[in-house]
Scaffold this motif. Structure first.
Motif, mmCIF file in Angstrom:
data_model
loop_
_atom_site.group_PDB
_atom_site.id
_atom_site.type_symbol
_atom_site.label_atom_id
_atom_site.label_comp_id
_atom_site.label_asym_id
_atom_site.label_seq_id
_atom_site.Cartn_x
_atom_site.Cartn_y
_atom_site.Cartn_z
ATOM 1 N N PRO A 50 0.845 -1.206 0.000
ATOM 2 C CA PRO A 50 0.000 0.000 0.000
ATOM 3 C C PRO A 50 0.872 1.245 0.000
ATOM 4 N N LEU A 51 0.230 2.399 -0.051
ATOM 5 C CA LEU A 51 0.962 3.663 -0.086
ATOM 6 C C LEU A 51 1.885 3.804 1.125
ATOM 7 N N PRO A 52 3.078 4.349 0.918
ATOM 8 C CA PRO A 52 3.938 4.638 2.076
ATOM 9 C C PRO A 52 3.341 5.775 2.903
ATOM 10 N N ALA A 53 3.798 5.900 4.138
ATOM 11 C CA ALA A 53 3.257 6.926 5.037
ATOM 12 C C ALA A 53 3.488 8.334 4.508
ATOM 13 N N SER A 54 4.653 8.583 3.938
ATOM 14 C CA SER A 54 4.969 9.905 3.377
ATOM 15 C C SER A 54 5.430 9.731 1.936
ATOM 16 N N PRO A 55 4.488 9.561 1.028
ATOM 17 C CA PRO A 55 4.874 9.295 -0.366
ATOM 18 C C PRO A 55 5.544 10.497 -1.011
ATOM 19 N N ASN A 56 6.485 10.199 -1.905
ATOM 20 C CA ASN A 56 7.175 11.238 -2.657
ATOM 21 C C ASN A 56 7.183 10.808 -4.121
ATOM 22 N N PHE A 57 6.070 11.085 -4.798
ATOM 23 C CA PHE A 57 5.925 10.633 -6.174
ATOM 24 C C PHE A 57 6.640 11.583 -7.134
ATOM 25 N N PRO A 58 7.287 11.064 -8.180
ATOM 26 C CA PRO A 58 7.966 11.935 -9.140
ATOM 27 C C PRO A 58 6.976 12.734 -9.970
ATOM 28 N N GLU A 59 7.295 13.984 -10.220
ATOM 29 C CA GLU A 59 6.471 14.834 -11.085
ATOM 30 C C GLU A 59 6.740 14.462 -12.529
ATOM 31 N N PRO A 60 5.706 14.146 -13.326
ATOM 32 C CA PRO A 60 5.938 13.782 -14.727
ATOM 33 C C PRO A 60 6.566 14.940 -15.490
ATOM 34 N N PRO A 61 7.323 14.646 -16.537
ATOM 35 C CA PRO A 61 7.873 15.734 -17.363
ATOM 36 C C PRO A 61 6.762 16.485 -18.082
ATOM 37 N N HIS A 62 7.005 17.761 -18.342
ATOM 38 C CA HIS A 62 6.028 18.583 -19.044
ATOM 39 C C HIS A 62 6.506 18.848 -20.465
ATOM 40 N N HIS A 63 5.589 18.716 -21.409
ATOM 41 C CA HIS A 63 5.929 18.890 -22.817
ATOM 42 C C HIS A 63 5.403 20.239 -23.315
ATOM 43 N N GLY A 64 6.271 20.999 -23.934
ATOM 44 C CA GLY A 64 5.838 22.266 -24.510
ATOM 45 C C GLY A 64 4.878 22.055 -25.673
ATOM 46 N N ARG A 65 3.990 22.984 -25.858
ATOM 47 C CA ARG A 65 3.010 22.913 -26.950
ATOM 48 C C ARG A 65 3.477 23.812 -28.086
ATOM 49 N N GLY A 124 3.026 25.190 -32.218
ATOM 50 C CA GLY A 124 1.870 25.705 -32.947
ATOM 51 C C GLY A 124 0.947 24.609 -33.446
ATOM 52 N N THR A 125 1.532 23.475 -33.830
ATOM 53 C CA THR A 125 0.712 22.355 -34.310
ATOM 54 C C THR A 125 -0.211 21.848 -33.206
ATOM 55 N N THR A 126 0.345 21.638 -32.024
ATOM 56 C CA THR A 126 -0.468 21.133 -30.917
ATOM 57 C C THR A 126 -1.510 22.152 -30.489
ATOM 58 N N GLU A 127 -1.136 23.423 -30.434
ATOM 59 C CA GLU A 127 -2.109 24.463 -30.059
ATOM 60 C C GLU A 127 -3.266 24.498 -31.050
ATOM 61 N N ALA A 128 -2.970 24.367 -32.329
ATOM 62 C CA ALA A 128 -4.029 24.374 -33.335
ATOM 63 C C ALA A 128 -4.946 23.168 -33.181
ATOM 64 N N VAL A 129 -4.370 22.016 -32.856
ATOM 65 C CA VAL A 129 -5.170 20.809 -32.657
ATOM 66 C C VAL A 129 -6.062 20.956 -31.428
ATOM 67 N N LEU A 130 -5.542 21.506 -30.348
ATOM 68 C CA LEU A 130 -6.355 21.680 -29.143
ATOM 69 C C LEU A 130 -7.563 22.569 -29.421
ATOM 70 N N ALA A 131 -7.353 23.642 -30.206
ATOM 71 C CA ALA A 131 -8.472 24.519 -30.567
ATOM 72 C C ALA A 131 -9.478 23.777 -31.438
ATOM 73 N N LEU A 132 -8.972 22.965 -32.369
ATOM 74 C CA LEU A 132 -9.845 22.204 -33.262
ATOM 75 C C LEU A 132 -10.674 21.188 -32.477
ATOM 76 N N VAL A 133 -10.044 20.498 -31.543
ATOM 77 C CA VAL A 133 -10.745 19.484 -30.756
ATOM 78 C C VAL A 133 -11.787 20.139 -29.851
ATOM 79 N N GLU A 134 -11.449 21.270 -29.269
ATOM 80 C CA GLU A 134 -12.430 21.975 -28.433
ATOM 81 C C GLU A 134 -13.642 22.374 -29.268
ATOM 82 N N GLU A 135 -13.405 22.779 -30.493
ATOM 83 C CA GLU A 135 -14.514 23.192 -31.363
ATOM 84 C C GLU A 135 -15.401 22.018 -31.756
#
Length: 537
Positions: A184-199, A201-212
């Motif tokens: 089970p979970l440890p008493a004081s868990p220290n989980f790694p923060e996932p890496p963040h990927h920059g967005r 122009g292609t990804t930004e355009a896709v996000l707008a398209l999907v929202e629409e």
């Protein structure tokens, strides 16, 4: 000379794809965004966005290699918005004499393409060699066997691949270290923060398209952070090897109220899209063990998921379809509970799993199996309803991997083909493996009464309901023995408690796409009301 249209699907974004080998001069490579593929179930907006952005980046990489590429964007005016007609439109447009495509990830597409093999513009289907095994390999392994258990398949996979082997023996002397991977979970868990990927122009355009176009589907886009290129997927792999793998094994069954990812890799979506290969991932994990940076139980547990389980469920899918999809051994008929779309439930474990799914298009395998899956199993949710939900909401859900996991492993609807017993559990399991219960209004130690955890009475009700089918199972002998020793009054009280809960459980309207709009699904931005927190010591 042949002049093919080479169709690449959204889960085939690999430069070593079989259909891209030895292309004749004049070949046209096509990638197609079509609305129907986003709507036959209401796919999570993040799932759609990841695939479309990855497709657009992959198409650009192919152009940079000098290939002739046609990309049908979702909002192109000539787009037919259906995969088969769009590919045939492009084949005719470019004067092609055939359409080549690698085996798709869903039976419905495979069948539709096979029906076009003798069309005026014929389809040529090519086997997908990016896996350790082909469907024919699995069929040969399964032939003549009375049971198709993962463990037997996995050991053969280890021998064939040489992964974690010391000569003819498994590394460390054991094939399976699952008993070390249930902390089970440890008493004081220290989980790694996932890496963040920059967005870009292609990804930004896709996000707008999907929202629409898909903004009315369940799920939010604001936290989108999935890899959409091979480089980004490699960053995720490297991060997992260094920061997740060492503790992945022992905590892989733990559940956190706050942290959605824990020590899990989050690599399944990149694997299923083709941005990573199973061989490079398994070999990288093995190398971490061999060079002393990861314990054997973690390396073996992860490799078992990819080399064993992933290949196993794919083999089952392709050798058992289309009949497999109709399995309903426990005769479950309930519609999907409405809370699966809204998160509006007083059960803290279920609500948090749904909220995490809404926010990230992700929940790790124990949340799927033992929270959302277990609840559906105990409530008697129809396999088709839950399978469609899992296929819709998870970023890594291709039908070949989702359907056997949901129908067979979660719901035991294949009659025990995959699992020797149902994976059903009471609230005590959730209390042992998570920190949910201390924040919940229900008490996991109580079976009846206003504050009793509903999972407890539902669990015993499930066992009573299916005693004819399950009581003879050797692995369930002890639990049915406990049930038989209960007094009639206690059993009656538990039965009434469970039936009252089920009577008040609202089902969501069935999903369908009418071509104009979608019905029965809450807006992606819907946020359930905060649930009361009762801290427990």
């Amino acid at each position: 000379m042949s002049r093919p249209l080479v169709l690449i699907l959204g889960d085939q974004l690999s430069h070593d794809l079989a259909s891209l080998a030895a292309l004749p001069d004049g070949s046209v490579v096509a990638l197609c965004e079509v609305a129907s593929e986003g709507r036959y179930v209401p796919h999570h907006p993040q799932k759609i966005a990841m695939m479309l952005s990855a497709m657009r980046h992959f198409a650009e990489e192919l152009r940079e290699q000098g290939l002739r590429v046609h990309y049908s964007a979702l909002d192109d005016p000539d787009n037919t918005q259906a995969l088969i007609p769009e590919a045939e439109r492009l084949g005719t447009l470019y004067g092609c004499d055939e359409i080549r495509v690698v085996r798709p990830g869903e039976w419905r597409l495979w069948q539709a393409m096979r029906e076009r093999e003798t069309a005026p513009l014929p389809w040529r289907l090519i086997e997908d060699d990016r896996f350790y095994t082909t469907p024919d390999d699995f069929a040969a392994w399964a032939s003549g066997r009375k049971s198709l258990r993962l463990e037997h398949f996995y050991r053969e996979q280890r021998r064939r691949s040489g992964l974690l082997m010391e000569g003819d023996s498994p590394a460390g002397g054991q094939w399976n270290y699952d008993h070390d991977n249930r902390e089970p979970l440890p008493a004081s868990p220290n989980f790694p923060e996932p890496p963040h990927h920059g967005r870009d122009g292609t990804t930004e355009a896709v996000l707008a398209l999907v929202e629409e176009h898909f903004g009315d589907h369940f799920g939010r886009l604001d936290a989108f952070d999935w890899p959409v290129t091979r480089r980004q997927a490699r960053v995720d792999l490297h991060h997992f090897l260094r920061h997740g793998l060492p503790d992945f094994g022992r905590y892989q069954d733990a559940i956190s109220d706050d942290a959605p990812f824990l020590f899990h890799s989050r690599l399944s979506a990149a694997l299923n899209l083709g941005l990573l290969s199973p061989r490079e991932v398994c070999e990288a994990v093995e190398r971490e063990y061999l060079e002393g940076r990861a314990p054997l139980n973690s390396a073996e547990g992860f490799i078992r998921q990819v080399l064993g389980w992933r290949e196993y469920v794919r083999g089952l899918y392709w050798t058992r379809m289309p009949d497999y999809k109709r399995g309903n051994a426990l005769k479950a008929t309930r519609g999907l509970p409405a809370c699966y779309w809204t998160g509006d439930t007083e059960l803290r474990c279920l609500g948090r799993a749904i909220e995490m799914t809404r926010d990230h298009a992700y929940a790790h395998h124990i949340q799927r199996l033992m929270v959302t899956g277990n609840f559906a199993l105990l409530c008697g949710v129809a396999p088709e309803a839950l399978c469609d939900w899992y296929l819709a909401v998870y970023v890594d859900a291709c039908e070949w991997v989702e359907l056997p996991n949901t129908l067979g492993m979660v719901l035991h609807a294949d009659g025990g083909l995959m699992g020797s017993k149902p994976y059903c559990a009471s609230g005590k399991y959730i209390d042992r493996m998570s920190d949910h219960c201390r924040h919940c209004r229900f008490d996991p130690k109580r079976v009846t009464g206003e504050d009793a955890c509903p999972l407890n009475s539902l669990y015993w009700h499930f066992l009573e309901r299916h005693s004819d089918a399950l009581s003879g199972n050797p692995r369930m002998k002890l639990i049915y023995g406990s049930l038989s020793r209960m007094g009639d009054e206690k059993r009656r009280a538990m039965r009434e408690q469970a039936e009252a809960f089920l009577a008040g459980l609202e089902s969501a309207p069935a999903w369908h796409d009418d071509g104009q709009g979608q019905r029965g699904i809450h807006r992606a931005g819907y946020s359930p009301a905060p649930q009361p927190r009762k801290e427990r010591t």
